[in-house]
Motif scaffolding. Structure first.
Motif, mmCIF file in Angstrom:
data_model
loop_
_atom_site.group_PDB
_atom_site.id
_atom_site.type_symbol
_atom_site.label_atom_id
_atom_site.label_comp_id
_atom_site.label_asym_id
_atom_site.label_seq_id
_atom_site.Cartn_x
_atom_site.Cartn_y
_atom_site.Cartn_z
ATOM 1 N N THR A 79 0.800 -1.247 0.048
ATOM 2 C CA THR A 79 -0.038 0.020 -0.033
ATOM 3 C C THR A 79 0.952 1.172 -0.039
ATOM 4 O O THR A 79 0.552 2.160 -0.682
ATOM 5 C CB THR A 79 -0.880 0.052 1.285
ATOM 6 N N HIS A 80 1.996 1.237 0.920
ATOM 7 C CA HIS A 80 2.719 2.584 1.114
ATOM 8 C C HIS A 80 3.847 2.898 0.080
ATOM 9 O O HIS A 80 4.312 3.813 0.213
ATOM 10 C CB HIS A 80 3.361 2.131 2.602
ATOM 11 N N TYR A 81 4.297 1.882 -0.789
ATOM 12 C CA TYR A 81 5.519 2.242 -1.697
ATOM 13 C C TYR A 81 5.195 1.559 -2.987
ATOM 14 O O TYR A 81 5.927 1.486 -3.821
ATOM 15 C CB TYR A 81 6.465 1.664 -1.021
ATOM 16 N N SER A 82 4.297 0.474 -3.434
ATOM 17 C CA SER A 82 4.258 -0.246 -4.905
ATOM 18 C C SER A 82 3.700 0.910 -5.710
ATOM 19 O O SER A 82 2.503 0.537 -5.900
ATOM 20 C CB SER A 82 3.584 -1.519 -4.487
ATOM 21 N N ILE A 83 4.530 1.569 -6.174
ATOM 22 C CA ILE A 83 4.008 2.265 -7.339
ATOM 23 C C ILE A 83 3.401 1.188 -8.740
ATOM 24 O O ILE A 83 2.663 1.477 -9.653
ATOM 25 C CB ILE A 83 4.954 3.310 -8.113
ATOM 26 N N ALA A 84 4.250 0.138 -8.752
ATOM 27 C CA ALA A 84 3.786 -1.039 -9.732
ATOM 28 C C ALA A 84 2.597 -1.307 -9.432
ATOM 29 O O ALA A 84 1.673 -1.717 -10.433
ATOM 30 C CB ALA A 84 4.976 -1.942 -9.804
ATOM 31 N N ILE A 85 1.995 -1.805 -8.193
ATOM 32 C CA ILE A 85 0.671 -2.043 -8.008
ATOM 33 C C ILE A 85 -0.140 -0.946 -8.400
ATOM 34 O O ILE A 85 -1.327 -1.244 -9.033
ATOM 35 C CB ILE A 85 0.520 -2.597 -6.600
ATOM 36 N N ARG A 86 0.041 0.240 -7.940
ATOM 37 C CA ARG A 86 -0.784 1.335 -8.002
ATOM 38 C C ARG A 86 -0.936 1.462 -9.683
ATOM 39 O O ARG A 86 -2.000 1.660 -10.179
ATOM 40 C CB ARG A 86 -0.130 2.565 -7.608
ATOM 41 N N ASP A 87 0.140 1.584 -10.554
ATOM 42 C CA ASP A 87 -0.117 1.572 -11.993
ATOM 43 C C ASP A 87 -0.635 0.308 -12.812
ATOM 44 O O ASP A 87 -1.709 0.431 -13.468
ATOM 45 C CB ASP A 87 1.620 1.582 -12.704
ATOM 46 N N ALA A 88 -0.505 -0.689 -12.142
ATOM 47 C CA ALA A 88 -1.544 -1.723 -12.605
ATOM 48 C C ALA A 88 -3.009 -1.560 -12.292
ATOM 49 O O ALA A 88 -3.761 -1.971 -13.424
ATOM 50 C CB ALA A 88 -0.926 -3.203 -11.823
ATOM 51 N N LEU A 89 -3.402 -1.234 -11.256
ATOM 52 C CA LEU A 89 -4.687 -0.902 -10.922
ATOM 53 C C LEU A 89 -5.423 0.299 -11.831
ATOM 54 O O LEU A 89 -6.415 0.241 -12.373
ATOM 55 C CB LEU A 89 -4.949 -0.413 -9.369
ATOM 56 N N SER A 90 -4.320 1.187 -12.039
ATOM 57 C CA SER A 90 -4.732 2.296 -12.827
ATOM 58 C C SER A 90 -4.875 2.044 -14.393
ATOM 59 O O SER A 90 -5.652 2.596 -14.954
ATOM 60 C CB SER A 90 -3.563 3.465 -12.695
ATOM 61 N N ALA A 91 -3.999 0.797 -14.725
ATOM 62 C CA ALA A 91 -4.126 0.627 -16.334
ATOM 63 C C ALA A 91 -5.094 -0.416 -16.558
ATOM 64 O O ALA A 91 -5.376 -0.395 -17.903
ATOM 65 C CB ALA A 91 -2.769 -0.145 -16.373
ATOM 66 N N VAL A 92 -5.865 -1.164 -15.783
ATOM 67 C CA VAL A 92 -6.851 -1.734 -15.948
ATOM 68 C C VAL A 92 -8.138 -1.101 -15.963
ATOM 69 O O VAL A 92 -8.461 -0.362 -15.050
ATOM 70 C CB VAL A 92 -6.867 -3.024 -15.182
ATOM 71 N N PRO A 93 -9.061 -1.470 -16.909
ATOM 72 C CA PRO A 93 -10.516 -0.696 -16.825
ATOM 73 C C PRO A 93 -11.416 -1.353 -15.884
ATOM 74 O O PRO A 93 -12.605 -1.431 -16.087
ATOM 75 C CB PRO A 93 -10.909 -0.882 -18.412
ATOM 76 N N ILE A 94 -10.941 -1.711 -14.808
ATOM 77 C CA ILE A 94 -11.834 -2.212 -13.558
ATOM 78 C C ILE A 94 -11.615 -1.443 -12.100
ATOM 79 O O ILE A 94 -10.557 -1.402 -11.513
ATOM 80 C CB ILE A 94 -11.253 -3.863 -13.362
ATOM 81 N N PRO A 95 -12.898 -1.303 -11.707
ATOM 82 C CA PRO A 95 -13.102 -0.426 -10.555
ATOM 83 C C PRO A 95 -12.413 -1.310 -9.292
ATOM 84 O O PRO A 95 -12.568 -2.416 -9.175
ATOM 85 C CB PRO A 95 -14.301 0.000 -10.343
#
Length: 150
Positions: A79-95
């Motif tokens: 939660t606190h540092y994974s830009i990669a997980i943040r970017d993955a969530l941002s990249a998919v068209p799924i809420p």
């Protein structure tokens, strides 16, 4: 029946044993069982995934494209540092809805920042196992408003 992917991040496989004064005594299996019952009440099928590995979580988010209507995620320490997980969530068209058992805003300073929250529909924390239930209900309501669930 609509599908929601529930992603449990690192160390959540140790729930019930790990710091019960913070995370409670419910196990991951308890959470999954309660969520399954709640999902059935709202005509959604849940698929559960837990990993201690960032790349596996990212791969699971990507693979949800075309098969899932929503993602309920507890990224754990990511939660606190994974830009990669943040970017993955941002990249998919799924809420996605972010959940935490403990109140991350009332803990150590480094836990107060969520890099995931800005790309999530919302965040629920501090209610123990009920955070997951509230998160699922919020996600179902969001999907209904979008017309993705009836």
């Amino acid at each position: 029946m609509a599908q929601i992917v529930v992603i449990h991040g690192p160390n959540l496989n140790l729930l019930g044993q790990r710091e019960p004064e913070i995370y409670g005594t419910s196990t991951l299996e308890d959470i999954n069982r309660q969520l399954t019952e709640l999902g059935n009440q709202h005509s959604v099928e849940l698929e559960f995934f837990q990993s201690n590995h960032e790349g596996q979580i990212i791969d699971r988010i990507h693979s949800a494209i075309g098969s899932a209507e929503g993602i309920l995620i507890n990224p754990g320490a990511f939660t606190h540092y994974s830009i990669a997980i943040r970017d993955a969530l941002s990249a998919v068209p799924i809420p996605a809805v972010e959940v935490h058992l403990s109140n991350i805003h009332a803990r150590e300073e480094f836990r107060k920042l969520s890099v995931v929250a800005p790309v999530a529909v919302g965040q629920i924390s501090g209610f123990g196992i009920q955070s997951y239930e509230l998160g699922l209900l919020a996600l179902v309501g969001h999907l209904q408003r979008l017309g993705r669930l009836t």
